[in-house]
Every structure is written in C-alpha cells, then in structure tokens.
Design a protein around this motif. Structure first.
Motif, PDB file in Angstrom:
ATOM      1  N   ASN A  27      -1.907   0.996  -1.967  1.00 37.92           N
ATOM      2  CA  ASN A  27      -2.771   0.321  -1.002  1.00 37.92           C
ATOM      3  C   ASN A  27      -1.938  -0.519  -0.033  1.00 37.92           C
ATOM      4  N   HIS A  28      -1.000  -1.283  -0.562  1.00 31.78           N
ATOM      5  CA  HIS A  28      -0.127  -2.108   0.283  1.00 31.78           C
ATOM      6  C   HIS A  28       0.697  -1.223   1.223  1.00 31.78           C
ATOM      7  N   VAL A  29       1.253  -0.128   0.680  1.00 26.79           N
ATOM      8  CA  VAL A  29       2.045   0.798   1.488  1.00 26.79           C
ATOM      9  C   VAL A  29       1.210   1.366   2.634  1.00 26.79           C
ATOM     10  N   SER A  30      -0.027   1.757   2.350  1.00 27.79           N
ATOM     11  CA  SER A  30      -0.859   2.360   3.402  1.00 27.79           C
ATOM     12  C   SER A  30      -1.113   1.374   4.539  1.00 27.79           C
ATOM     13  N   PHE A  31      -1.289   0.095   4.222  1.00 34.67           N
ATOM     14  CA  PHE A  31      -1.481  -0.908   5.274  1.00 34.67           C
ATOM     15  C   PHE A  31      -0.199  -1.101   6.096  1.00 34.67           C
ATOM     16  N   VAL A  32       0.935  -1.102   5.434  1.00 33.87           N
ATOM     17  CA  VAL A  32       2.202  -1.281   6.150  1.00 33.87           C
ATOM     18  C   VAL A  32       2.487  -0.070   7.044  1.00 33.87           C
ATOM     19  N   LEU A  33       2.252   1.146   6.509  1.00 34.31           N
ATOM     20  CA  LEU A  33       2.530   2.355   7.292  1.00 34.31           C
ATOM     21  C   LEU A  33       1.568   2.533   8.460  1.00 34.31           C
TER      22      LEU A  33
END
Length: 111
Positions: A27-33
């Motif tokens: 979830n965190h990765v998807s927001f950063v990407l």
C-alpha cells in the motif's frame, strides 16, 4: 538528479504476520509510485522497489521465476512477492482439525 524527499517504504521480514506486513508495505509503495515517483519509468520504479525490500527481500527476489520484462514492472515484482508471502492452506492440518472437532451438545445459540 537529487533523491526525492519522501518517507521510503520498508518491510519487516521478521513480522509475525508477514502477509499483513506485506499488504501494508505494498500500500505504501503504491502511494509512492503514484506520487513522488510517478514521473519516472517503470524500470527505475522497479529499481527503487529493489532498494526498499531490503537484503532478505533481495535474496527472495533471486529465487523467484521471472518471465521476460517482469523484473522491469514494479507491479509484477509486487505480485511475485505477494504470491511468495501469501498464506497457504495446509490440507493435512485442516483435515486433522476437522476430525478433532466434536459437535456441541444441545442447541446453544439457536433460535
């Protein structure tokens, strides 16, 4: 080019509930990407992902099977890791537990 300033995702490979930890990480990765790193190419995004998964994640990465181009797509990389950490049903244990269950006496809780 300077490194973007944001809270970098990380994963705790020693977590007691690794699947939930991975879901939080993904979830965190998807927001950063889709936020600070949205303007860079997918292979570079996958490179960032390689830094966030840590040493143990990179060891796991080496054991996964890859098709052409999958390593350059961060979503494919995440899908491979999700498949790796996803809990699997142990049919032998489930069968044993089923045999151990006993029907409760009476009809407690029924209308």
């Amino acid at each position: 080019m300077a490194s973007p300033n944001f809270d970098h995702p990380s994963i705790d490979w020693e977590s007691l509930d690794l699947y939930q930890e991975f879901c939080r990480f993904r979830n965190h990765v998807s927001f950063v990407l889709s936020g600070p790193l949205a303007d860079i190419a997918k292979p570079r995004q996958a490179g960032w992902l390689g830094t966030w998964i840590g040493e143990q994640g990179r060891q796991i990465y080496q054991t996964l099977s890859w098709e052409e181009g999958e390593k350059d797509d961060p979503q494919e990389v995440l899908n491979k890791f999700q498949n790796y950490v996803q809990p699997r049903k142990n049919k032998r244990v489930a069968r044993h537990r089923l045999k151990q269950r006993r029907q409760r006496s009476g009809h407690e809780g029924l209308p």
